[in-house]
Motif scaffolding. Structure first.
Motif, PDB file in Angstrom:
ATOM      1  N   SER A 129      24.966  46.331  52.766  1.00 24.12           N
ATOM      2  CA  SER A 129      26.216  45.579  52.698  1.00 24.12           C
ATOM      3  C   SER A 129      26.291  44.519  53.786  1.00 24.12           C
ATOM      4  O   SER A 129      25.996  44.798  54.953  1.00 24.12           O
ATOM      5  N   HIS A 144      28.485  50.283  41.312  1.00 28.42           N
ATOM      6  CA  HIS A 144      29.286  50.774  40.191  1.00 28.42           C
ATOM      7  C   HIS A 144      28.905  52.200  39.823  1.00 28.42           C
ATOM      8  O   HIS A 144      29.768  53.022  39.476  1.00 28.42           O
ATOM      9  N   MET A 154      31.293  40.324  45.609  1.00 33.37           N
ATOM     10  CA  MET A 154      31.766  40.456  44.244  1.00 33.37           C
ATOM     11  C   MET A 154      33.262  40.730  44.210  1.00 33.37           C
ATOM     12  O   MET A 154      33.841  41.264  45.166  1.00 33.37           O
ATOM     13  N   ALA A 161      35.639  44.329  45.797  1.00 34.74           N
ATOM     14  CA  ALA A 161      34.783  45.476  45.498  1.00 34.74           C
ATOM     15  C   ALA A 161      34.222  46.013  46.805  1.00 34.74           C
ATOM     16  O   ALA A 161      33.562  45.276  47.553  1.00 34.74           O
ATOM     17  N   VAL A 194      30.727  44.893  48.671  1.00 34.52           N
ATOM     18  CA  VAL A 194      29.705  44.890  47.621  1.00 34.52           C
ATOM     19  C   VAL A 194      29.306  43.446  47.324  1.00 34.52           C
ATOM     20  O   VAL A 194      30.173  42.598  47.105  1.00 34.52           O
ATOM     21  N   CYS A 195      28.010  43.185  47.319  1.00 33.41           N
ATOM     22  CA  CYS A 195      27.532  41.846  46.987  1.00 33.41           C
ATOM     23  C   CYS A 195      26.717  41.884  45.694  1.00 33.41           C
ATOM     24  O   CYS A 195      26.431  42.953  45.147  1.00 33.41           O
ATOM     25  N   GLU A 196      26.357  40.707  45.230  1.00 38.31           N
ATOM     26  CA  GLU A 196      25.710  40.577  43.920  1.00 38.31           C
ATOM     27  C   GLU A 196      24.391  41.339  43.846  1.00 38.31           C
ATOM     28  O   GLU A 196      24.011  41.848  42.793  1.00 38.31           O
ATOM     29  N   TYR A 235      25.450  45.278  42.992  1.00 36.44           N
ATOM     30  CA  TYR A 235      26.721  45.677  42.394  1.00 36.44           C
ATOM     31  C   TYR A 235      26.562  46.736  41.308  1.00 36.44           C
ATOM     32  O   TYR A 235      27.452  47.581  41.116  1.00 36.44           O
ATOM     33  N   GLN A 236      25.444  46.734  40.587  1.00 36.66           N
ATOM     34  CA  GLN A 236      25.250  47.765  39.575  1.00 36.66           C
ATOM     35  C   GLN A 236      25.063  49.136  40.209  1.00 36.66           C
ATOM     36  O   GLN A 236      25.579  50.145  39.707  1.00 36.66           O
ATOM     37  N   SER A 287      38.484  49.482  44.372  1.00 40.83           N
ATOM     38  CA  SER A 287      38.926  48.091  44.216  1.00 40.83           C
ATOM     39  C   SER A 287      40.337  47.910  44.773  1.00 40.83           C
ATOM     40  O   SER A 287      41.030  46.979  44.377  1.00 40.83           O
ATOM     41  N   TYR A 293      32.690  42.629  36.701  1.00 41.46           N
ATOM     42  CA  TYR A 293      32.349  42.119  38.025  1.00 41.46           C
ATOM     43  C   TYR A 293      32.190  40.600  37.977  1.00 41.46           C
ATOM     44  O   TYR A 293      31.652  40.054  37.011  1.00 41.46           O
ATOM     45  N   ILE A 335      32.890  53.687  45.040  1.00 44.62           N
ATOM     46  CA  ILE A 335      33.380  52.319  44.890  1.00 44.62           C
ATOM     47  C   ILE A 335      34.886  52.339  44.675  1.00 44.62           C
ATOM     48  O   ILE A 335      35.420  53.203  43.977  1.00 44.62           O
TER      49      ILE A 335
END
Length: 225
Positions: free
Chosen positions: A135, A101, A185, A34, A92-94, A97-98, A52, A193, A50
């Motif tokens: 980030s 997205h 993530m 991500a 992207v980290c925890e 992440y929302q 992937s 995720y 974002i």
């Protein structure tokens, strides 16, 4: 064969409801990284999107690429990269992440996704495009080429790494980055995720040698008999 298996033919796939087919096909490649692509246009309008599909293309020169979907609608990221020939890739980290997205929403060109989702643009003199301050891995790139994929009208955007920011503590003695320690993530499908769990590093595979487990610094564990 497992009795639970279901078989799809090419004809079956083509006849699927569109959103069902898109979700199913996007899951087939498994877990994907991500990342947020940061860009700016010639008028200073920032964009954050974002993706992937970031992939490693080479180490010398240091190249990364990602896939842009067909330009049937406005693709601000693609347009900005064509204008400035610069972009950033931000892991992207925890923690956010929302918010990451939410950048997939179709905001107008003059609206900054940074402002809309609550992330912070960060600039330095090496790159016109904005990094994501939050980030843990920030990569500045210069556009090298765009490869047209005629099969489905997508484009592979290829960039050369010009600048790299990451925590010094995450880099091991042999250059390995402790990705898991940065809480990065992964994505499956379009919207699922995941956090990760390392099973360990393994030695370089050679035909005449057995694989042995390595520690995080890339050194072999010695097992006493």
């Amino acid at each position: 064969m497992d009795n639970d298996n279901i078989e799809f033919t090419k004809h079956d796939i083509e006849d699927m409801e569109k959103r069902y087919r898109v979700q199913l096909m996007n899951c087939l490649s498994g877990f994907k990284s991500a990342n947020l692509i940061g860009t700016v246009d010639n008028d200073g309008n920032e964009n954050l999107a974002i993706v992937s599909s970031v992939i490693h293309l080479g180490s010398s020169p240091a190249l990364l690429g990602f896939i842009m979907r067909p330009a049937k609608v406005e693709r601000h990221t693609y347009t900005n990269i064509q204008q400035t020939e610069e972009f950033t890739i931000n892991a992207v980290c925890e923690e956010f992440y929302q918010q990451a997205h939410q950048t997939s929403a179709r905001y107008p060109q003059n609206i900054s996704e940074f402002n809309e989702v609550g992330l912070t643009p960060f600039y330095d003199s090496s790159c016109r495009a904005p990094f994501v301050l939050e980030s843990p891995i920030k990569i500045g790139l210069r556009l090298l080429e765009v490869i047209d994929i005629k099969s489905n009208d997508t484009h592979m955007v290829v960039g050369e790494v010009q600048k790299l920011y990451l925590p010094q503590s995450s880099i091991k003695a042999d250059g390995h980055i402790n990705i898991e320690g940065l809480d990065l993530m992964t994505i499956s499908g379009l919207d699922n995720y995941h956090v990760t769990q390392s099973l360990g590093r393994l030695s370089y595979a050679k035909p005449d040698k057995s694989i042995v487990p390595l520690n995080m610094d890339g050194k072999a564990f010695f097992i006493e008999n």
